[in-house]
Design an enzyme around this catalytic site. Sequence first.
Site, PDB file in Angstrom:
ATOM      1  N   HIS A 144       3.118   3.391  -8.853  1.00 21.48           N
ATOM      2  CA  HIS A 144       2.917   1.961  -9.096  1.00 21.48           C
ATOM      3  C   HIS A 144       4.161   1.327  -9.729  1.00 21.48           C
ATOM      4  O   HIS A 144       4.508   0.181  -9.430  1.00 21.48           O
ATOM      5  CB  HIS A 144       1.690   1.737  -9.967  1.00 21.48           C
ATOM      6  CG  HIS A 144       0.411   2.148  -9.313  1.00 21.48           C
ATOM      7  ND1 HIS A 144       0.058   1.738  -8.050  1.00 21.48           N
ATOM      8  CD2 HIS A 144      -0.614   2.943  -9.749  1.00 21.48           C
ATOM      9  CE1 HIS A 144      -1.119   2.246  -7.725  1.00 21.48           C
ATOM     10  NE2 HIS A 144      -1.538   2.980  -8.738  1.00 21.48           N
ATOM     11  N   LEU A 194      11.022 -20.877  -3.528  1.00 22.11           N
ATOM     12  CA  LEU A 194      10.053 -19.902  -3.020  1.00 22.11           C
ATOM     13  C   LEU A 194       8.771 -20.018  -3.822  1.00 22.11           C
ATOM     14  O   LEU A 194       8.818 -20.089  -5.057  1.00 22.11           O
ATOM     15  CB  LEU A 194      10.607 -18.472  -3.140  1.00 22.11           C
ATOM     16  CG  LEU A 194       9.657 -17.330  -2.758  1.00 22.11           C
ATOM     17  CD1 LEU A 194       9.457 -17.290  -1.239  1.00 22.11           C
ATOM     18  CD2 LEU A 194      10.196 -15.978  -3.257  1.00 22.11           C
ATOM     19  N   ASP A 198       0.836  -1.205   0.000  1.00 22.99           N
ATOM     20  CA  ASP A 198       0.000   0.000   0.000  1.00 22.99           C
ATOM     21  C   ASP A 198       0.869   1.253   0.000  1.00 22.99           C
ATOM     22  O   ASP A 198       1.996   1.251   0.497  1.00 22.99           O
ATOM     23  CB  ASP A 198      -0.895  -0.005   1.242  1.00 22.99           C
ATOM     24  CG  ASP A 198      -2.003   1.035   1.156  1.00 22.99           C
ATOM     25  OD1 ASP A 198      -2.399   1.390   0.032  1.00 22.99           O
ATOM     26  OD2 ASP A 198      -2.453   1.488   2.215  1.00 22.99           O
TER      27      ASP A 198
END
Length: 247
Positions: free
Chosen positions: A29, A123, A12
């Site tokens: 972004h 991962l 965020d």
Amino acid sequence: MPDGLHVALVMDGNGRWAERRGLPRVTGHRAGAAAARRVVEAAPHCGIGVLSLYAFSADNWRRPPGEVSALFRLLGTFLRREVLRAEMEGVRVNVVGRRDRLPAALRHAIDDAERRTRGGGRLLLRLAVDYSARDAIRRAAACCAGDEAPTREAFAAALAAVDHAEPAPPVDLLVRAGGEQRLSDFLLWESAYAELLFLDTPWPDFGATDLAQAVEAYRRRERRFGGAGRPAAVALRPALTVTRRTG
């Protein structure tokens, strides 16, 4: 399933980061995508085996169409650019959420990334796109409607199935960057006993050090899962808020 913690991150603060600098929100972004790359690279070194990133919520459709389109283009670019690195470093990509409302180009990038990284065992990187935990729970409940009382395990499997999610353990640590202190409909079922950490650091400024410090804060907590025990000082609080000054 890779060994290690399951850490979920709410990315965020991108738009506010850009606006404070007099820049277009899409610039924030783009900076957020760079932060995601840093975190994915650092995660295995922090003892993380599953990393879930909240990339686009179902409620984000309310944003201006131009911003939504830009976000989808960035997501597609991120997947296409990172897939070779993911293949080389043993990262398995899994996009969680609805796909029927996504642009065709993004769906193709998702399919390609998941196919090419299927063998990654270092991962598991889960990107939540067009995701709503409440909607997923509702759809999973509909799938289990014929069962008188499905087990938690059966319901969790149904929940994963409706959102194209690979099997993953419950969330150990949920971190939200950007200064807000809420879950925003992210992994509600999976985070039932997650430790929560809220940071003032905006997501574009988030890096490997922030991730390592978050994991260290988690390791200092005592997790009892409803059982008895001597409470650690940090565990007496429902969440720890960390403030870091940024330029």
